[in-house]
Every structure is written in C-alpha cells, then in structure tokens.
Scaffold this active site. Structure first.
Site, mmCIF file in Angstrom:
data_model
loop_
_atom_site.group_PDB
_atom_site.id
_atom_site.type_symbol
_atom_site.label_atom_id
_atom_site.label_comp_id
_atom_site.label_asym_id
_atom_site.label_seq_id
_atom_site.Cartn_x
_atom_site.Cartn_y
_atom_site.Cartn_z
ATOM 1 C CB SER A 6 -72.965 34.234 131.634
ATOM 2 O OG SER A 6 -72.246 33.500 132.619
ATOM 3 C CB ALA A 10 -67.716 35.140 125.464
ATOM 4 N N GLY A 63 -65.727 41.250 134.763
ATOM 5 C CA GLY A 63 -66.971 41.505 134.060
ATOM 6 C C GLY A 63 -67.006 42.877 133.430
ATOM 7 C CD GLU A 65 -60.623 34.730 130.148
ATOM 8 O OE1 GLU A 65 -61.528 34.028 130.637
ATOM 9 O OE2 GLU A 65 -59.674 34.259 129.502
ATOM 10 C CG ASP A 89 -69.966 33.703 135.485
ATOM 11 O OD1 ASP A 89 -71.204 33.715 135.638
ATOM 12 O OD2 ASP A 89 -69.383 34.406 134.641
ATOM 13 C CD GLU A 123 -28.642 36.429 121.636
ATOM 14 O OE1 GLU A 123 -28.657 37.646 121.834
ATOM 15 O OE2 GLU A 123 -29.249 35.611 122.344
#
Length: 365
Positions: free
Chosen positions: A172, A158, A298, A296, A204, A56
């Site tokens: 993976s 995924a 596991g 994300e 990972d 504003e």
C-alpha cells in the site's frame, strides 16, 4: 452597521479566537470571547486547554475595571457549574458586564440554559443564537460526545480510483502523494485519537504519529484476539496506546497477550456476532474523555463502523490509479447494504485538489 450585523461581526471575531485552540481543549468545547465597550474591543480571550481559564475569564482579565457596563460576546454559553475551574457566570456578574451575547447554548445537561438563567436573574441582558451553523460545526465533536456518550468518528481513507487501499499482495506504499499524506498528518493533531484495525498494524506496521505537532493523539488498535506484536512501531513513541479486544476464553492466555496487558492499556469490550462490539468500544473510549477519533484503516474495521452507523464524517483521498484484482483490499468492506437505496448518503460535500489527487470531505446523513 445594524445590531444584527454588529453582533455577527463580533461573534465571528470571537469564533476566530476560539479556533486558535483547535485540537487542544478536549474534552471541553472551543470557546472564544470579546469584551466590547463604546465600539472598541477592550478584552479578548479563548479557552486554550482543559483545566485552564475559560475564554470569558481571559477576556475579562484583559478588560479589567473597564468591563463595567460593557458587552461580552462569547461563542458558547458561560458555565454555571464548578468543574476544573469556578463558574464563569460568577465572574461575569462580579465584573459589572451589562449585556452578554451568546452564540450557542451549552448542550451539557450540567449547564444547559442554567448559565443564561443566572445572568438574567442578576439583571444582565442576554441575547442568544448567532452563527449557529458555524458554531455547531466547530464543536461537533463536543456536541456528539456530551449528548450521546460516544466520540465523533471521522473515517479517513487513501484509495485508488477503483476503491483499493492495497494490492492483492498487501502493498500500500504509497497510493497517495507526499502532499496528500502531509495534509493528512496535519489533520491528526486535531483529533484525540487515531484508530486502526490489527490487520493494518500487522501489514503496514505504522507509527501513527502526527508529524507537525508536539501533541500526539492516542493510538487505538482494534484487535479481537490480542495478536498485536509487542514490538510494533506503534509502541515506539511516548504517546498512549490503547488496544480494544474481547475477553479471553480458556486456552487464549498466550504469552503475547500477557505481555500486552503489562505493556499498555487493554480494554475488553462486549462481543457482537463473534466480533468486537464497536458501539461498546466507543462508549468505553468516551469514558476516558476521548471525544473524537480519526479511523485510518483497514477496510474491515471501516466497513463495520459504517454497518453499525457509527461514522459521522468521511475524508476520502482519491489517487488517479487503478489497482484492480478481485483479491486487492477494498477501502470499505464489512457487510454492506443489500440494495442501492439503502446506501449510506452524504451531505455537505466538499472537494479539494492535491495536484492530481482529490479529497472528498463530507458528513454522513
């Protein structure tokens, strides 16, 4: 153009302004504003970042003295309390604005209805309630955060067509395509934090960065025993890392645990059935002004979040591959439900194609 259509038209323009700051205003909401006089827009503004001027004020600054007698369109109720900036209602009153059209009422108890009341007390006409569904969705993270004291939780997965996120050996990379992964990275910049379980870090060794943004989300590791390697890639960049863990018991004070306390922020939370109490963890993260989190992996962490009914939204990237194997890692583990009629149901389901792959986006009922 009748009054209703005119108001919705200008509110839509204000909403589009608000979205220019998507992912940048936390813990504040996204807000856009327009000053309109004699059918012309004479001021535009949006809240760019917490601590900076509200929408504003930016719009009124652009309008200047011409704002007197004009109509202010704003997507969110103007604030009547002092935070990092002075109350917006004071500036609106001083500007000589004749009428304020508000998209949605602020759910924050500090302001809820107070801004509207002060405007009316100063003889400013107020109309409320335009594009409610759109505005509620745009600020769904803020609404949950401010009304429940918990962050808005999105689960992103995924997976293969048979629901696997890794083979039985733990491999993976990569189940989904470059195109899908690039889109997922773009989404990361819209979140305050990315959360993974310690098994994902160990298996990972991800960086969890956002490729397309200078702003990097906070990285959160859920790690009951504080076994995260101190040289993990997650520590490689400048972004903040938080580890959620349980209080140590006698004999658990390992050298790695001590080094992690020295290296990064570690939050100890309550225990539930021998595991991390995820609700307590999320509440403590909200105290740090983390309003939304994308989880994300596991499968164990994601399953536990579903078990505790802590998930608000899902993003499933599905690749047309079959991994198979009883020991392959499933995308959603945890305890699960006993009967099919207890299954978690989804709403507002959307589908999007990325080549051969499919993104399923939905809200949890």
């Amino acid at each position: 153009m009748n009054t209703q259509k005119r108001d919705e038209y200008y509110m839509q323009l204000a909403l589009e302004l608000a979205l220019k700051a998507k992912g940048k205003t936390s813990p504040n909401p996204l807000v856009g504003a327009l000053v309109v006089k004699a059918g012309r827009i004479i001021g535009r503004g949006f809240h760019a970042k917490a601590g900076l001027a509200h929408a504003e004020v930016v719009a009124l600054d652009e309008a200047g003295k011409k704002a007197k007698g004009a109509t202010l369109y704003v997507t969110f109720e103007p604030c009547a309390h002092t935070g990092q900036t002075p109350p917006c209602v004071n500036r609106i009153i001083q500007s000589g604005i004749r009428e304020v059209v508000i998209g949605m009422i602020d759910p924050n108890p500090l302001n809820n209805g107070k801004g509207i009341m002060l405007l009316k007390q100063n003889n400013i006409k107020v109309r409320v309630g335009f594009l409610n569904d759109k505005l509620n969705k745009v600020n769904e993270s803020f609404i949950k955060y401010i009304t429940t004291g918990l962050p808005f939780v999105t689960v992103k997965i995924a997976e293969s067509l048979d629901g696997r996120i890794a083979t039985y050996s733990g491999d993976s990379k990569w189940i989904t395509s470059d195109k899908s992964r690039a889109f997922a990275h773009k989404m990361r910049k819209d979140y305050d934090a990315i959360m993974v379980g310690v098994n994902t870090v160990m298996r990972d060794n991800p960086r969890l960065n956002a490729w397309f943004s200078a702003k990097q989300p906070v990285k959160i590791i859920v790690d009951s025993n504080l076994s995260t390697p101190e040289n993990a890639n997650i520590f490689a960049q400048d972004s903040r890392v938080i580890i959620i863990t349980l209080p140590s018991r006698p004999g658990q004070e390992t050298d790695n645990r001590k080094r992690l306390f020295e290296k990064t922020k570690v939050i100890e939370v309550k225990e539930k059935s021998g595991q991390i109490n995820l609700r307590d963890a999320l509440r403590k993260l909200a105290h740090l002004k983390i309003t939304n989190i994308i989880v994300e992996g596991g499968g164990t962490l994601i399953g536990s979040l579903f078990d505790e009914k802590l998930v608000d939204k899902v993003l499933f990237f599905i690749s047309p591959k079959i991994i198979g194997g009883k020991d392959a890692i499933s995308s959603v583990m945890g305890k699960g439900v006993k009967r099919v009629d207890q299954a978690i149901k989804l709403r507002e389901i959307k589908f999007r194609r990325f080549g051969e792959e499919l993104l399923v986006e939905a809200r949890v009922k």
